[in-house]
Design a protein around this motif. Structure first.
Motif, PDB file in Angstrom:
ATOM      1  N   LYS A 128       0.835  -1.202   0.000  1.00  0.00           N
ATOM      2  CA  LYS A 128       0.000   0.000   0.000  1.00  0.00           C
ATOM      3  C   LYS A 128       0.870   1.252   0.000  1.00  0.00           C
ATOM      4  CE  LYS A 128      -4.051  -2.062   2.213  1.00  0.00           C
ATOM      5  NZ  LYS A 128      -4.956  -2.037   3.391  1.00  0.00           N
ATOM      6  N   SER A 129       1.954   1.222   0.752  1.00  0.00           N
ATOM      7  CA  SER A 129       2.852   2.370   0.789  1.00  0.00           C
ATOM      8  C   SER A 129       3.525   2.579  -0.555  1.00  0.00           C
ATOM      9  CB  SER A 129       3.911   2.172   1.882  1.00  0.00           C
ATOM     10  OG  SER A 129       3.309   2.091   3.159  1.00  0.00           O
ATOM     11  N   ALA A 132       1.231   4.146  -3.068  1.00  0.00           N
ATOM     12  CA  ALA A 132       1.036   5.571  -2.816  1.00  0.00           C
ATOM     13  C   ALA A 132       2.242   6.397  -3.263  1.00  0.00           C
ATOM     14  CB  ALA A 132       0.761   5.808  -1.329  1.00  0.00           C
TER      15      ALA A 132
END
Length: 413
Positions: A128-129, A132
């Protein structure tokens, strides 16, 4: 690919003078999958095709063919989730002249640090990081290349962008966004070549090979890996660990492609090349050119186990995992351990081997462990879902833990 696959299988089977039952026996399968394929069923697993190809004495790719694609789901979440990354990776092109870049001079050191930090996140399973951060990273890399028109700074910017694009390609391959991954890796290779950095380009080729194998393009994966190995083969004396690790990594990719394509002799020779490179490195080497991955004797031994699984010899996988020195954690203090991803893949192969040698409980322990330590990586592994289904078939009821793992994999047993 159902119609052409059915035709290919029927043609090769008849050329060998085999009935469906005889082919199934040779392939150690029930006759059901053979009949379904020849009736046009396209739900066949790749490992079933491997087994059939071995029984027929042909390459796996000889059986495969293109067919009519299925309609894309209208509610595909990735069309929205990857919007910003898609924009960064596929900028629009028009006939209008491109304006010269303005603003402050790019900070190449910061760009490299951003790439390094996101590689760490990748190996820590923080998808997820990464999702992003990647759009901003790619945009920064594009701006750096546009800013420097020539000279050493442009070469550095091109290498920095190549490494950022390789990370993007690796992430996109992991989440099965193969077309985007292909574009990112292709540009990564082009950037490194333009900068004159053949090792970084070869590292990107390794990522391309992995993506090609994930899309069942075995011939191309083997060919491009071997061709690149020839170009960067380390000299007998004076070669650096990065050179051996990059060359050995390509040998691993080529061997994996050959094994999956029912070319066992070629795979065996390429595994020898991998061991040669691993011996030259001596211990696990953190190969910066391959995005902070590890290469060494442990990696070579773990990857070799995949060939036994593909050949249907699960007992050999279990035996070697228990007996081979390089695969024992107590040896890793001396020779270094694997990367997180390679270690997880090894445990997944071991889980598949254990269920197929009659130990579903041990297999389930491995799956539960992987689900706990690397949930994002785990949920994208098709072989984990297959292994879970095999475990579930051997049990009358599922425990709460098993149901949780199955739900995470998207399996409804």
């Amino acid at each position: 690919m159902s119609d052409e696959l059915a035709q290919n299988l029927r043609r090769y089977r008849r050329a060998k003078g085999l009935s469906q039952e005889q082919l199934a026996h040779r392939a150690s399968l029930s006759v059901g999958p053979i009949r379904k394929i020849e009736q046009g069923d396209d739900g066949v697993r790749m490992e079933t095709l491997h087994a059939i190809a071995r029984a027929l004495g042909v390459k796996t790719s000889d059986l495969m063919a293109a067919g009519t694609p299925e309609p894309v789901k209208h509610d595909d979440p990735n069309s929205l989730n990857l919007r910003e990354l898609r924009i960064a990776l596929t900028p629009v092109i028009s006939l209008a002249p491109v304006a010269a870049p303005v603003g402050e001079e790019p900070d190449l050191r910061r760009l490299r640090r951003m790439t390094r930090d996101n590689n760490v996140l990748y190996f820590e399973d923080s998808y997820k990081s990464i999702a992003a951060d990647l759009p901003a990273l790619i945009r920064a890399a594009n701006e750096a290349v546009a800013y420097y028109g020539s000279g050493e700074e442009q070469a550095q910017a091109l290498v920095a962008r190549s490494q950022a694009l390789q990370l993007a390609g690796k992430y996109l391959t992991q989440i099965r966004q193969y077309d985007l991954a292909h574009g990112a890796i292709r540009e990564a290779i082009a950037d490194a070549k333009a900068a004159g950095d053949h090792l970084v380009a070869a590292s990107a080729v390794g990522g391309m090979c992995w993506m090609l194998m994930r899309t069942d393009r075995f011939d191309e994966a083997e060919d491009v890996a071997v061709a690149t190995m020839d170009l960067i083969e380390p000299k007998i004396s004076g070669a650096t660990p990065d050179q051996y690790a990059t060359w050995g990594g390509l040998a691993m990719e080529a061997a994996a492609a050959a094994a999956r394509n029912n070319r066992p002799n070629e795979a065996k020779e390429l595994r020898k090349a991998t061991k040669t490179a691993a011996a030259a490195v001596g211990a696990s080497h953190k190969n910066l050119l391959r995005h902070w991955s590890m290469f060494g004797p442990v990696t070579a031994s773990m990857k070799a186990l995949e060939d036994y699984m593909l050949a249907g010899d699960a007992r050999a996988v279990v035996r070697k995992a228990e007996e081979e020195e390089n695969l024992q954690e107590k040896s890793w203090k001396r020779i270094g351990g694997p990367s997180t991803n390679d270690g997880n893949r090894f445990r997944l192969d071991l889980a598949r081997a254990r269920v197929r040698t009659g130990d579903p409980s041990a297999a389930m322990e491995e799956l539960a462990h992987l689900d706990a330590i690397a949930p994002e990586w785990f949920r994208h592994q098709g072989s984990a879902a297959i292994t879970f289904e095999e475990i579930a078939k051997k049990r009358r009821t599922l425990t709460a833990e098993m149901r949780e793992v199955g739900a995470h994999l998207g399996v409804f047993a």
